[in-house]
Write a protein that holds these residues in place. Structure first.
Motif, PDB file in Angstrom:
ATOM      1  N   VAL A 119       0.832  -1.205   0.000  1.00 48.60           N
ATOM      2  CA  VAL A 119       0.000   0.000   0.000  1.00 48.60           C
ATOM      3  C   VAL A 119       0.866   1.255   0.000  1.00 48.60           C
ATOM      4  N   VAL A 120       1.884   1.293   0.853  1.00 49.05           N
ATOM      5  CA  VAL A 120       2.747   2.464   0.918  1.00 49.05           C
ATOM      6  C   VAL A 120       3.492   2.653  -0.399  1.00 49.05           C
ATOM      7  N   SER A 121       3.999   1.563  -0.973  1.00 50.75           N
ATOM      8  CA  SER A 121       4.745   1.664  -2.224  1.00 50.75           C
ATOM      9  C   SER A 121       3.861   2.176  -3.356  1.00 50.75           C
ATOM     10  N   GLU A 122       2.666   1.597  -3.502  1.00 52.90           N
ATOM     11  CA  GLU A 122       1.782   2.004  -4.590  1.00 52.90           C
ATOM     12  C   GLU A 122       1.291   3.436  -4.410  1.00 52.90           C
ATOM     13  N   CYS A 123       0.956   3.796  -3.186  1.00 52.79           N
ATOM     14  CA  CYS A 123       0.411   5.139  -2.950  1.00 52.79           C
ATOM     15  C   CYS A 123       1.479   6.208  -3.132  1.00 52.79           C
ATOM     16  N   ILE A 124       2.666   5.974  -2.605  1.00 52.45           N
ATOM     17  CA  ILE A 124       3.684   7.027  -2.672  1.00 52.45           C
ATOM     18  C   ILE A 124       4.182   7.216  -4.107  1.00 52.45           C
ATOM     19  N   THR A 125       4.216   6.139  -4.893  1.00 55.89           N
ATOM     20  CA  THR A 125       4.599   6.298  -6.303  1.00 55.89           C
ATOM     21  C   THR A 125       3.465   6.914  -7.119  1.00 55.89           C
ATOM     22  N   ALA A 126       2.217   6.664  -6.713  1.00 58.30           N
ATOM     23  CA  ALA A 126       1.094   7.288  -7.411  1.00 58.30           C
ATOM     24  C   ALA A 126       1.084   8.797  -7.191  1.00 58.30           C
ATOM     25  N   LEU A 127       1.565   9.251  -6.036  1.00 57.49           N
ATOM     26  CA  LEU A 127       1.598  10.688  -5.751  1.00 57.49           C
ATOM     27  C   LEU A 127       2.639  11.417  -6.599  1.00 57.49           C
ATOM     28  N   LEU A 128       3.520  10.681  -7.276  1.00 54.54           N
ATOM     29  CA  LEU A 128       4.514  11.313  -8.147  1.00 54.54           C
ATOM     30  C   LEU A 128       3.907  11.862  -9.432  1.00 54.54           C
ATOM     31  N   PHE A 129       2.670  11.491  -9.736  1.00 54.33           N
ATOM     32  CA  PHE A 129       2.048  11.889 -10.991  1.00 54.33           C
ATOM     33  C   PHE A 129       2.167  13.396 -11.193  1.00 54.33           C
ATOM     34  N   PRO A 130       2.541  13.863 -12.402  1.00 55.08           N
ATOM     35  CA  PRO A 130       2.617  13.163 -13.692  1.00 55.08           C
ATOM     36  C   PRO A 130       3.932  12.439 -13.948  1.00 55.08           C
ATOM     37  N   PHE A 131       4.832  12.470 -12.973  1.00 58.37           N
ATOM     38  CA  PHE A 131       6.084  11.750 -13.127  1.00 58.37           C
ATOM     39  C   PHE A 131       5.874  10.297 -12.701  1.00 58.37           C
ATOM     40  N   THR A 184     -13.206   6.185   0.095  1.00 59.41           N
ATOM     41  CA  THR A 184     -11.762   6.074  -0.159  1.00 59.41           C
ATOM     42  C   THR A 184     -11.403   6.644  -1.523  1.00 59.41           C
ATOM     43  N   LEU A 185     -12.220   6.343  -2.540  1.00 64.56           N
ATOM     44  CA  LEU A 185     -11.955   6.876  -3.880  1.00 64.56           C
ATOM     45  C   LEU A 185     -12.049   8.397  -3.907  1.00 64.56           C
ATOM     46  N   ILE A 186     -13.014   8.951  -3.203  1.00 63.00           N
ATOM     47  CA  ILE A 186     -13.175  10.407  -3.175  1.00 63.00           C
ATOM     48  C   ILE A 186     -11.995  11.056  -2.469  1.00 63.00           C
ATOM     49  N   PHE A 187     -11.554  10.456  -1.365  1.00 61.17           N
ATOM     50  CA  PHE A 187     -10.395  11.005  -0.649  1.00 61.17           C
ATOM     51  C   PHE A 187      -9.136  10.889  -1.508  1.00 61.17           C
ATOM     52  N   ASN A 188      -8.950   9.740  -2.167  1.00 61.23           N
ATOM     53  CA  ASN A 188      -7.790   9.576  -3.049  1.00 61.23           C
ATOM     54  C   ASN A 188      -7.752  10.664  -4.113  1.00 61.23           C
ATOM     55  N   ASN A 189      -8.901  10.933  -4.703  1.00 63.48           N
ATOM     56  CA  ASN A 189      -8.962  11.947  -5.746  1.00 63.48           C
ATOM     57  C   ASN A 189      -8.578  13.322  -5.208  1.00 63.48           C
ATOM     58  N   ALA A 190      -9.106  13.687  -4.045  1.00 60.12           N
ATOM     59  CA  ALA A 190      -8.829  15.011  -3.477  1.00 60.12           C
ATOM     60  C   ALA A 190      -7.350  15.162  -3.128  1.00 60.12           C
ATOM     61  N   LEU A 191      -6.784  14.148  -2.496  1.00 51.48           N
ATOM     62  CA  LEU A 191      -5.390  14.246  -2.070  1.00 51.48           C
ATOM     63  C   LEU A 191      -4.447  14.260  -3.272  1.00 51.48           C
ATOM     64  N   ARG A 192      -4.729  13.453  -4.267  1.00 49.63           N
ATOM     65  CA  ARG A 192      -3.868  13.424  -5.450  1.00 49.63           C
ATOM     66  C   ARG A 192      -3.959  14.731  -6.232  1.00 49.63           C
TER      67      ARG A 192
END
Length: 1340
Positions: free
Chosen positions: A318-330, A508-516
């Motif tokens: 979870v930590v690996s996927e989330c922290i790399t997803a926050l790199l977007f657009p990189f 969870t999806l709504i929070f993910n969208n807001a934070l990203r």
């Protein structure tokens, strides 16, 4: 979609399937028990605590053409801890985790695994376990193992000759019996895994399906569908929705008799929305806290090595996927292994950036981390983080954290505060020591431990924190009569209603969208103008790709020039990262192909921002919060609440199914390998069936997996069969990458440095900023650490390079002790006179040694410990002049130093100098300081070649496959480093301002005996780019001495003077040479003037402007040049006029133009302005020549006249004019207001001129007339007085008396030129060095 489409078979359909494989892993009862050797020495543990090899029992279907099934890798990650056995006495709750498989082309497959325990009814396996149990007890009792067993947590280890207490079923130690298996009493349980392999990471749907499928295993006869029916429906009848669509499908319920459960999956619309992320970001912030996540996020952006640790495999993922997803657009471009199996622990030795997850039960003693200098270590369970060295701060970090915390509070997400995190670290003993590897950088340095292995002790229990303050508060509350239990109950009543699983998933999806969106907004704000700096190619695609490594695709220097200074440390490093280069490359490639989907989203966000704020390149430096959350949240909620498509529910596919099972069975392979002829979906609106086309429709939007949006990069394939050939191939890949990195970094450093030097020489172009130069040097240090860490046998500290250097030093010192010492080792130029010279020792010490008849020992000490004078704490004097006094007049051919002894250039000498730096605390810091010092001295390649020449030492410390033992690559590596000698660096001098350094001063007086000595008390004061000294006394009779001072930086000026006492105070000084005894930089200060009253211009103090002596000039040439009068005197050149007015105009224009260019530079160096003002061809000598042009007579009644004499007479004229104007003031006040304004301006100019002359005469009594003129010009430029005073001076009575009509002050055309050429200096705020101002403050 409102029509029916035929299904397309084959590889094209693979992006549409929800799942590719259903997999069952567990114990192969036919092969028996085989210990897994990758989990350490299993014989030291009880048989129930050992890991055994599992296998893939079945996977359905057998194969799909677009995703080859790798049974070794799948089994390794489905059972990451291997097969484990337990009894009914253990806690055997099922556990879920996800994982990712990365193929060689960079394509990712996501896996989801449910682990559970089943009873093992195979008698052979049970008997084998009982036998292993008996053997283990027997070995412990007889002491054959030699070491007691490793007890699990909560158990006490005992070592007795009888049955160990570890296995006694004692009521006082209930945990002790867990490790014992009794065949007659206990049930033997073994792990099994059911898993899904998918192209898209639909975490919630996969976990729900696997959990409920396990619960639906029919334990008793009854209604319900077969397991095969649910699996078949998921594999073949559930597609991935098209972009912007949502899909309802059916999974098993939590009981077999219940109707299937409805789930909804969706796909975002690009570029309006961000790519899909199903992993809960809430959990990451709850586990780590905001501060820890931001630090981890920064480490990933700068491509450090990231190592995660947790006892929960799902937390690692979870930590690996989330922290790399926050790199977007990189996107992360390097090694990515969120769950690192025990068989792949050797990957931690890779000298490349990585993200790896390590389970907390792994063996810490066998782990080898290549380089901790770039390592970010995160303990998820303890909420602690250890950061790499010299980590810069993310832009607007505090405001960024505040915005994130506001969102967390809005969604009521619990997150630990920073103080709580620090408290946890404190109680665990993890408060890390300060890193001072770069004391001059001015940025906050994170703290880290002495070694990572200090915290890799998995079995250490977490101590509970005890707070006396908290206990006092509790006692006070109890005394007031308040029941703490009532408070808890009130808190519980205020909680909101419990959400269903589907509602919680939507939240969870709504929070993910807001934070990203908040994280993406940061990149949009920072890089809103990045397109302006992308360099579009002029070649075709093939030519561009072939020459990509040698081409610049982004104007980094110009981009950084627009950024706030406090953000440069982070941005300059991030622009060098692979992820930024990949984004820019994809942007350039869009000229020939379709734009990358990630960049399309990014560009659309930037265009939305520009619609609001305009098209300006430079953005506001203020923090701007995210404004895009509401719009994207509406799209998401609309898609989730209005499901348009529905998959067909599962139906029974087996004509005859088993009534019930005792364990999860193998499924019917024949039924699950039979693909349907068509896939049916139902429209939610029309409630009618229609066919769903499996091929992606271009008109509807191309669906891309996360892998397709990333740059494909070769990844290491998982395999349990790591043969020597595969390991060698992996090592060779690392070697080639290290050599390639070395080539690219050295080339970049050369190109950028040469570009900056070309600008300094006036050749145009953009130059490299100090921050970016420091970043490149820091990256070179990181590269050297990676090289020295590759293939290391035994890691001895954080820095492999420094460990190698110190080991070499120890061996060298041991060898020197057994050899005969050459007394002339450090002073080869004075062999014939070694017995008569005692450089570096006080006269008293030398005389005492002579009196003891140990003259030879004195000579030996003097010669062999000369280099130690550079590190001593006392000032040492070289009595050059004292020796000359003992010579007869016939012997003395010249007065002054005959030799400037060269500094030792040995490797050991530089190591000792670095070791003497008291402001460095870590081995990483010592290594970086040594690299910077060697690079500045242009000895880096030579030193490393010397270090590696000790082949015995290299062989003893490195494996055969190590980079340093590859001879050809090593030679190329040293060659690339050698090319850095072509440019000059001050990376050591500029970055250690608090280090105390020795400076050697050598004075070259006139060759004439009468002018070579002085009886006065002399002193020098030296200024540099970092600081300046107080006056340093020159020892009596000495022309050479050493003093210690805090790092001065690059030297700019030297002030020399004396008190004019004694019988013969007059002193003629030709040159002064100052050498930094650590870096070897030598600065030459020409003088060529007298010091003393009644001679020359009567100055007892002179300001000299220095110049760096090139490395190409050896000491003999320098001494020879300093022994002759300088071509240019200080502070002015010879007054004999040989220039025409045209040449003077050109000379003055060049001087002013140089000052204007200096102030328009992005980061001007502090000391260079002094050289532009007072140096050769500077403003002061140019104006002096200008004022001397047309001077009627330089001598009056046998006395020399100076320009300063003219200035003083003009001041007298101005004072008379001021008195006359005061008398007329009242009359003009009543007549003409406009004339009054003009008169006030003139009045202020005259008054400022007179005040400045008085200040200089009062405060600078030691200065001569030329020195006062120099001071006046510098202060006049600071006060913006130069061009304003010229018109009043031209009208003064003294001007007519002392100047001819052709002079600049009397010729109208030349006067107009002089005023106009000096007027641009008014635009700049000129800041003078303290050494120039003589303490005179501004009059403005």
């Amino acid at each position: 979609m409102n029509g029916s489409l035929d299904m397309i078979r084959g590889p094209e359909q693979h992006p549409s399937r929800f799942a590719d494989y259903f997999v069952i892993c567990g114990l192969d009862q036919d092969s028996g028990l085989e210990p897994d050797r990758f989990f350490g020495d299993s014989l030291q543990s009880t048989p129930l605590d050992r890991a055994y090899k599992g296998t893939v029992l079945g996977h359905y279907p057998d194969s799909v053409p677009w995703n080859h099934f790798d049974k070794h890798a799948v089994c390794m990650l489905c059972l990451p801890s291997g097969l484990r056995f337990r009894t009914q006495k253990h806690s055997i709750e099922p556990s879920f985790h996800s994982f990712v498989l990365t193929k060689e082309d960079g394509h990712r497959t996501y896996g989801f695994s449910l682990l559970f325990y089943e009873e093992c009814r195979n008698k052979k396996i049970c008997h084998a376990m009982q036998t292993l149990q008996s053997m283990h007890i027997t070995e412990l009792s007889s002491g054959q193992n030699g070491t007691p067993p490793i007890p699990r947590r909560g158990q006490d280890g005992h070592n007795t000759r009888s049955l160990p207490r570890h296995f006694k079923l004692s009521a006082h130690s209930p945990g002790a019996a867990l490790g014992y298996y009794d065949y007659t009493k206990d049930k033997l349980l073994v792990t099994k895994s059911i898993s899904l392999l998918c192209q898209q990471p639909y975490l919630h749907a996969a976990r729900t399906f696997l959990t409920n499928l396990y619960k639906c295993v029919p334990r008793h006869p009854g209604p319900g569908l077969s397991l095969e029916s649910y699996v078949y429906n998921l594999l073949y009848n559930v597609p991935i929705p098209l972009p912007g669509k949502s899909l309802k499908f059916f999974v098993p319920n939590d009981e077999p008799a219940k109707v299937p459960l409805e789930l909804v999956i969706h796909q975002p619309t690009l570029p309006e929305e961000l790519p899909m992320l199903d992993y809960p970001l809430k959990d990451v912030f709850s586990w780590l806290g905001v501060d820890c996540v931001i630090q981890l996020f920064t480490c990933l952006l700068l491509e450090n090595q990231v190592l995660l640790r947790s006892a929960d495999f799902q937390k690692l993922m979870v930590v690996s996927e989330c922290i790399t997803a926050l790199l977007f657009p990189f996107s992360w471009q390097h090694v990515y292994v969120p769950i690192l199996p025990a068989s792949l622990h050797h990957f931690l030795d890779a000298p490349v950036p990585f993200v790896m997850g390590l389970h907390a039960q792994s063996e810490g003693g066998n782990l080898k981390i290549a380089s901790e200098a770039n390592l970010c270590y995160v303990d998820i369970d303890k909420q602690s983080i250890q950061l790499p060295e010299e980590l810069p701060v993310f832009p607007h970090r505090l405001q960024f954290i505040t915005e994130i915390r506001d969102l967390l509070n809005k969604f009521k997400v619990p997150h630990p505060d920073k103080t709580d995190n620090m408290a946890i670290n404190y109680f665990n003993g993890d408060i890390m020591t300060s890193s001072l590897t770069l004391p001059g950088s001015g940025f906050h340095h994170p703290r880290r431990k002495h070694s990572l292995h200090d915290v890799l002790d998995w079995d250490r229990p977490d101590p509970e924190p005890h707070s006396e303050t908290l206990q006092r508060i509790v006692d006070i509350v109890k005394r007031t009569g308040v029941n703490l239990g009532d408070i808890d109950s009130v808190d519980k009543t205020t909680k909101e209603k419990i959400l269903t699983a589907q509602e919680e998933y939507h939240d969870t999806l709504i929070f993910n969208n807001a934070l990203r969106e908040i994280f993406l907004n940061r990149f949009v704000q920072i890089f809103s103008s990045y397109e302006h700096f992308v360099i579009q190619p002029s070649q075709d695609k093939e030519e561009w790709l072939c020459n990509r490594d040698s081409m610049h695709v982004f104007d980094k220097a110009t981009f950084l020039s627009d950024q706030p200074a406090q953000h440069l440390p982070f941005l300059s490093r991030f622009l060098e990262s692979q992820m930024f280069a990949s984004l820019v490359d994809n942007k350039v490639l869009a000229a020939w192909s379709e734009l990358d989907p990630n960049i399309r989203v990014f560009d659309q966000r930037i265009s939305q921002l520009k619609q609001k704020v305009g098209e300006g390149i430079v953005r506001s430096p203020c923090y701007e919060a995210c404004q895009a959350i509401t719009a994207t949240q509406k799209l998401l909620e609309q898609r989730l609440n209005n499901v348009e498509l529905e998959a067909v529910p599962p139906t029974e596919i087996l004509p005859h199914r088993a009534a019930y099972f005792r364990s999860f069975p193998l499924l019917d392979g024949v039924a699950l390998n039979k693909e349907p002829t068509q896939s049916l979906l139902r429209s939610r609106r029309g409630q009618k069936q229609w066919k769903y086309k499996m091929k992606m429709i271009e008109a509807s939007g191309k669906l891309q997996t996360p892998q397709e949006s990333q740059s494909p990069r070769p990844q290491t394939k998982f395999s349990t069969d790591m043969s020597p050939a595969l390991i060698a191939q992996a090592n060779w890949t690392f070697v080639e990458k290290l050599l390639k990195d070395c080539k690219s970094k050295t080339k970049r450093m050369l190109v950028e440095k040469m570009g900056s030097e070309a600008v300094a020489l006036g050749h145009g172009g953009e130059f490299l900023s100090d921050v970016e130069e420091n970043t490149l040097v820091a990256s070179l240090c990181d590269l050297l650490e990676r090289v020295w860490s590759h293939g290391l046998q035994n890691k001895q500290g954080k820095s492999a390079l420094w460990s190698h250097l110190t080991t070499y030093q120890e061996l060298d010192e041991c060898n020197d002790a057994t050899k005969s010492i050459d007394p002339n080792f450090l002073t080869p130029d004075i062999v014939e006179k070694s017995s008569n010279k005692f450089f570096g020792f006080p006269d008293l010490l030398v005389s005492s040694i002579k009196s003891s008849n140990i003259f030879e020992i004195a000579s030996y000490l003097k010669e062999n410990f000369n280099d130690l004078s550079n590190l001593a704490l006392e000032t040492e004097v070289s009595p050059t002049r004292g020796r000359e006094r003992h010579k007869s007049s016939g012997e003395r051919k010249s007065v002054g130093p005959e030799h400037l002894r060269p500094l030792p250039d040995s490797l050991i000498f530089d190591i000792r100098n670095v070791q003497a730096m008291t402001d460095i605390k870590t081995h990483i810091g010592y290594a970086r300081a040594w690299v910077r010092l060697a690079l500045e001295k242009k000895l880096l390649s030579r030193h490393l070649k010397t270090l590696l020449s000790d082949t015995a030492l290299v062989r003893s410390q490195y494996k055969r496959s190590a980079f340093l033992r590859c001879e050809e690559e090593k030679e190329q590596f040293l060659y690339h480093l050698l090319t850095l000698n072509a440019v000059d660096y001050f990376c050591f001098t500029n970055n250690y301002p608090t280090t105390k350094l020795p400076y050697r001063v050598v004075i070259f007086p006139s060759r004439k005996a009468s002018a070579a000595t002085t009886t006065a008390n002399s002193w020098v004061a030296i200024s540099g780019t970092l600081c300046e000294t107080n006056p340093v006394s020159i020892p009596k009779g000495a022309l050479e001495f050493v003093f210690h001072h805090r790092n001065l930086g690059v030297l700019s000026t030297l002030r020399i003077g004396h008190d004019n006492t004694g019988l013969s105070p007059k002193w003629m000084v030709e040159h002064i040479v100052v050498r930094n005894e650590v870096t070897g930089h030598t600065f030459k200060f020409p003088c060529g003037r007298w010091l003393g009253k009644g001679i020359d211009d009567g100055s007892t103090e002179r300001l000299l402007v220095g110049a760096l002596v090139p490395k190409s000039i050896d000491n003999e040439e320098l001494v020879e040049s300093c022994s002759t009068p300088p071509r240019c005197r200080s502070p002015s050149i010879p007054r004999r006029i040989t220039l025409t007015h045209i040449e003077l105009q050109h000379m003055l224009g060049e001087a002013v133009n140089a000052i204007v260019k200096f102030h328009y530079r992005r980061e001007p160096q502090d000391g260079s302005l002094t050289a532009l003002l007072c140096g050769e061809s500077g403003l002061v000598p140019s104006l002096e020549q200008t004022f001397l042009f047309g001077f009627k007579s330089q001598r009056l009644f046998g006395k020399n006249l100076y320009v300063w004499d003219y200035f003083v007479r003009v001041k007298e004229n101005f004072e008379i004019s001021l008195l006359e104007e005061m008398d007329e003031y009242s009359q003009r006040l009543s007549r003409d207001r406009r004339a009054l304004t003009e008169n006030n301006q003139r009045f202020n100019i005259l008054r400022s001129y007179c005040h400045l002359i008085d200040q200089i005469n009062t405060c600078s009594q030691a200065l001569g007339k030329d020195g006062k003129f120099q001071l006046f010009i510098c202060l006049g430029a600071r006060e913006h007085l130069l061009h304003r005073m010229l018109s009043p001076m031209s009208e003064a009575r003294s001007t007519v008396d002392m100047y001819e009509e052709i002079s600049f002050l009397r010729s109208p055309q030349l006067l107009t030129f002089l005023i106009q050429i000096l007027e641009p200096l008014d635009e700049f705020h000129i800041v003078l060095e303290k050494s120039l101002t003589q303490g005179i403050s501004s009059i403005c």
